[in-house]
Design an enzyme around this catalytic site. Structure first.
Site, PDB file in Angstrom:
ATOM      1  N   ASP A 442       0.797  -1.074   0.122  1.00 37.74           N
ATOM      2  CA  ASP A 442      -0.118  -0.056   0.231  1.00 37.74           C
ATOM      3  C   ASP A 442       0.684   1.233  -0.094  1.00 37.74           C
ATOM      4  OD1 ASP A 442      -2.595   1.407   0.185  1.00 37.74           O
ATOM      5  OD2 ASP A 442      -3.193   0.435   1.873  1.00 37.74           O
ATOM      6  N   ASP A 506     -10.649   1.976  -3.505  1.00 39.94           N
ATOM      7  CA  ASP A 506     -11.489   1.786  -2.205  1.00 39.94           C
ATOM      8  C   ASP A 506     -12.774   1.578  -2.132  1.00 39.94           C
ATOM      9  OD1 ASP A 506      -9.055   1.129  -0.804  1.00 39.94           O
ATOM     10  OD2 ASP A 506      -8.845   3.348   0.158  1.00 39.94           O
TER      11      ASP A 506
HETATM   12  C1  DGJ Z   1      -5.895   1.787   2.054  1.00 37.92           C
HETATM   13  C2  DGJ Z   1      -6.188   0.590   1.139  1.00 37.92           C
HETATM   14  O1  DGJ Z   1      -6.591   1.320  -0.256  1.00 37.92           O
HETATM   15  C3  DGJ Z   1      -7.222  -0.121   1.871  1.00 37.92           C
HETATM   16  O2  DGJ Z   1      -7.738  -1.151   1.144  1.00 37.92           O
HETATM   17  C4  DGJ Z   1      -6.644  -0.588   3.163  1.00 37.92           C
HETATM   18  O3  DGJ Z   1      -5.518  -1.631   2.845  1.00 37.92           O
HETATM   19  C5  DGJ Z   1      -6.068   0.512   3.879  1.00 37.92           C
HETATM   20  N1  DGJ Z   1      -5.303   1.388   3.212  1.00 37.92           N
HETATM   21  C6  DGJ Z   1      -5.320  -0.062   5.189  1.00 37.92           C
HETATM   22  O4  DGJ Z   1      -4.974   1.097   5.934  1.00 37.92           O
END
Ligand code: DGJ
Length: 705
Positions: A442, A506
């Site tokens: 991430d 997301d």
């Molecule tokens: C952002 C990501 O896009 C989410 O899927 C998740 O992994 C969160 N970060 C976790 O902090």
């Protein structure tokens, strides 16, 4: 004067380039034959009155010194000198469709090498330039771009805007005069400006018109532009964007542009996507052991930071019952990570949460027959972390200035050897200590002060990230990586060379996903597009969708589920099981076939499908995104099938309301009995559409008989 011409042949497109006396692309478009010297003479430009007395060629790196008044291919200087280079042809090496063209300006002490390849299998044109400083004094590079000419009729542009939870939103512009420029200065590929766009003949659509598509494969800052010159000629430029003073070349040093990938299609956007998808499949992404894409369960929206190993094991058991094949624990597993305020950088297991270690969880997941995956965000550091307390100087920063945090975190300077080594060691230990098959990598903030040793260094930071991933992959070649940046903030071909999947967004709202995934599908095939079934009530839009609409929307990607299966109702779980099974049944087709997006007169209905490369079968999804504009939605016509084959049409899934909802007194016949129709009929006449409720979808399968 002697002219040297090289003609490169693709499957469906050709490129003709003159190398002498100047290096200029003369033609890039549909296959063309009969190219002799005479033919080239036929396209020699006139020299109009009121302008310079000579023709001004748009060379592969357009030069002010030759009289090109538009954006040059490069800009730079040596203490104010050597700022207007004019590159003369030196040599060309040809190996099939691969060209290496060397040009030089001896006065300015610069060499420019162009590498160009028209991939004969996929028709993707691949280019990059390398600039070398040949003099003893340092050369300052301000810009170095790849330039591609476009014909005058390419007067419509389709680019993307976006933001967090709303990636890949297309928009269109007419480019008749002046131009369009997009600059990304956010430090990662960005949600806001995907580094790619398409240009084509007026009104080009999914199936119609000529289209030229471009992508700059780069995960840092970029500049893309398209220009119309006052003489009507058009060109596109793509480059990494450098900050002041960022790029200096000592004698003998070189700088290469990122690779630019481009594709021409005579048959609308679908043809372009097909070229990019096949290119990615053949040259960019490689799945360890070539295994089918496993169905995921990712814990994030199920439990967030609330990690309890016993409970996680229950989740895993439920996940396995649903048919999940890879179980991923997201953020929250490492020391002190109870919310997003602290702990990034401390890549050690939180033994308070996991007193018996991670092993029992991994073993449980593995015993259930699933692979185990884990989340990391290596480039980041929270001020509230042991790492920051020990090494406050490890930040990517400009000394003497405060910088804003983003999600309460700063960025680490990956060009510091200590930082690189620390991360490599921690990640290597994570992958060596546990049976990890998958890493969700991430990156959750934008980069404000990309300073290293006082100098701007975003280019170096981006390359160091690539190096870190490359080193980890060479040590752990079987481990797969996902590129995530708050969802789709780092989606590009260069990161994909070292990862295997993208976290598309997301936003798991099926309606939003229909738009986001369609946008992403222009450049990326379904198997790299992470698509998860979220909970009935979407966490980020508060909208609710039926399991049918959520399941079918997630079907056309690399499928997963993003929720807590322990808390879900039996009815919902039955739905997840159904769509996971359907995905498994179809995935070999979905992940290898030709993606088609269908032109339809009513934008309230979106139709997309995947056709097997040998045209033996296909699946099409008909998604009613909004209230139908008319009382009837007309016919859906399915392009891309073999016109001479007959196909049996089978409904694989439809909204429950179709038969019980009372919106129709009579259904179209194909919903009552299986029909067999020719590919020609399906493409030209099609099938009459039912009336569907908004935010519902219907899936059909076509098999050649
Ligand atoms: C952002 C990501 O896009 C989410 O899927 C998740 O992994 C969160 N970060 C976790 O902090």
């Amino acid at each position: 004067m002697k002219e040297d011409i090289v003609h490169l042949h693709g499957n469906t497109s050709d490129l003709i380039i003159q190398t002498h006396p100047v290096v200029e692309i003369l033609y890039w478009g549909d296959n063309i034959s009969g190219v002799e010297t005479n033919a080239i003479q036929a396209i020699k430009r006139a020299i109009p009155n009121g302008r310079l007395d000579v023709d001004t060629p748009m060379t592969i790196s357009p030069e002010q010194g030759r009289g090109v008044f538009s954006s040059p291919g490069m800009e730079g200087h040596r203490q104010g000198l050597d700022w207007s280079p004019v590159f003369e042809f030196k040599t060309i090496q040809q190996n099939g469709n691969n060209l290496l063209i060397t040009t030089e300006d001896q006065n300015a002490g610069l060499r420019l090498v162009c590498e160009l390849n028209l991939d004969p299998k996929t028709d993707v044109l691949q280019l990059r330039h390398t600039l070398t400083n040949l003099k003893s004094e340092t050369y300052q590079v301000d810009r170095l771009a790849v330039t591609l000419p476009l014909p005058e009729r390419a007067e419509e542009l389709m680019a993307f805007h976006g933001r967090w939870v709303r990636e890949f939103q297309p928009h269109r512009l007419k480019v008749k005069h002046g131009g369009y420029q997009q600059e990304n200065r956010r430090g990662r590929t960005s949600h806001e400006y995907f580094p790619g766009f398409m240009q084509g003949t007026s009104g080009f659509s999914e199936q119609q018109g000529e289209v030229w598509g471009f992508h700059l494969a780069w995960s840092g800052n970029h500049r893309l532009r398209t220009d119309v010159k006052t003489d009507g000629r058009r060109f596109v430029q793509a480059e990494a964007l450098y900050f002041s003073g960022e790029m200096t070349l000592a004698e003998g040093e070189s700088l290469s542009t990122p690779w630019v990938y481009a594709a021409y299609s005579a048959h609308g956007l679908n043809g372009m996507s097909h070229a990019f998808h096949q290119f990615i499949r053949q040259q960019i992404v490689h799945f360890p052991d070539n295994k089918p894409r496993p169905v995921h369960l990712n814990t994030w929206e199920g439990i967030y930071f609330d990690h309890n190993p016993e409970y996680i094991m229950q989740m895993a058991s439920r996940a396995a019952e649903l048919g999940v094949e890879r179980f991923i624990i997201d953020d929250g597993w490492f020391k002190g990570r109870n919310n997003d305020l602290a702990a990034l950088g401390d890549w050690y297991l939180d033994t308070k949460k996991y007193p018996n270690g991670l092993e029992p969880v991994v073993a449980h997941v593995r015993n259930l027959g699933m692979e185990f995956g884990i989340w990391v965000e290596p480039e980041m550091i929270n001020p509230d972390s042991d790492l920051f307390r020990a090494h406050p100087d490890w930040l990517l920063a400009v000394e003497g200035y405060q910088q804003p945090t983003g999600r309460y975190q700063y960025v680490l300077d990956l060009q510091k050897p200590q930082v690189f080594d620390y991360l490599l060691k921690r990640l290597d230990s994570l992958l060596s200590s546990y049976d990890v098959a998958y890493v969700k990598w991430d990156m959750n903030r934008e980069i404000v002060q990309p300073g290293h040793d006082g100098y701007a260094a975003l280019d170096g930071q981006t390359k160091a990230l690539y190096d870190l991933l490359d080193e980890l992959r060479s040590r752990h070649p079987k481990v797969e990586f996902e590129s995530c940046a708050s969802g789709g903030g780092r989606i590009d071909f260069e990161i994909l060379k070292r990862t295997h999947r993208f976290w598309t967004s997301d936003n798991n709202d099926a309606l939003e996903r229909q738009h986001i995934q369609r946008g992403m599908s222009y450049f990326f095939p379904p198997e790299v597009m992470g698509a998860h079934i979220g909970g009935r009530h979407c966490h980020c839009t508060r909208r609710s969708h039926s399991i049918g609409f959520r399941g079918l929307t997630a079907l056309f990607g690399h499928m997963g589920v993003e929720l807590d299966p322990v808390k879900e109702s039996a009815e919902e779980r039955a739905g997840f099981t159904r769509y996971i099974a359907l995905h498994k049944q179809l995935r070999s087709l979905l992940h290898s076939g030709k993606v088609v997006r269908i032109d339809h007169h009513d934008p309230a209905l979106q139709i997309n499908g995947v056709i097997a490369q040998d045209q033996s079968s296909a699946v099409f999804l008909l998604s009613q995104l909004a209230m139908p504009t008319y009382t009837l939605s007309g016919c859906a016509r399915f392009a891309g099938l073999d016109p001479n084959k007959n196909y049996r049409l089978k409904v694989l899934d439809h909204p429950a309301s179709l038969r019980t909802g009372g919106v129709m007194k009579k259904l179209p016949q194909w919903l009552e009995e299986e029909l067999t129709l020719s590919g020609a009929w399906l493409a030209k006449a099609g099938i009459a559409l039912p009336v569907m409720d908004p935010e519902s979808a219907l899936l059909i399968r076509l098999d050649a008989v």
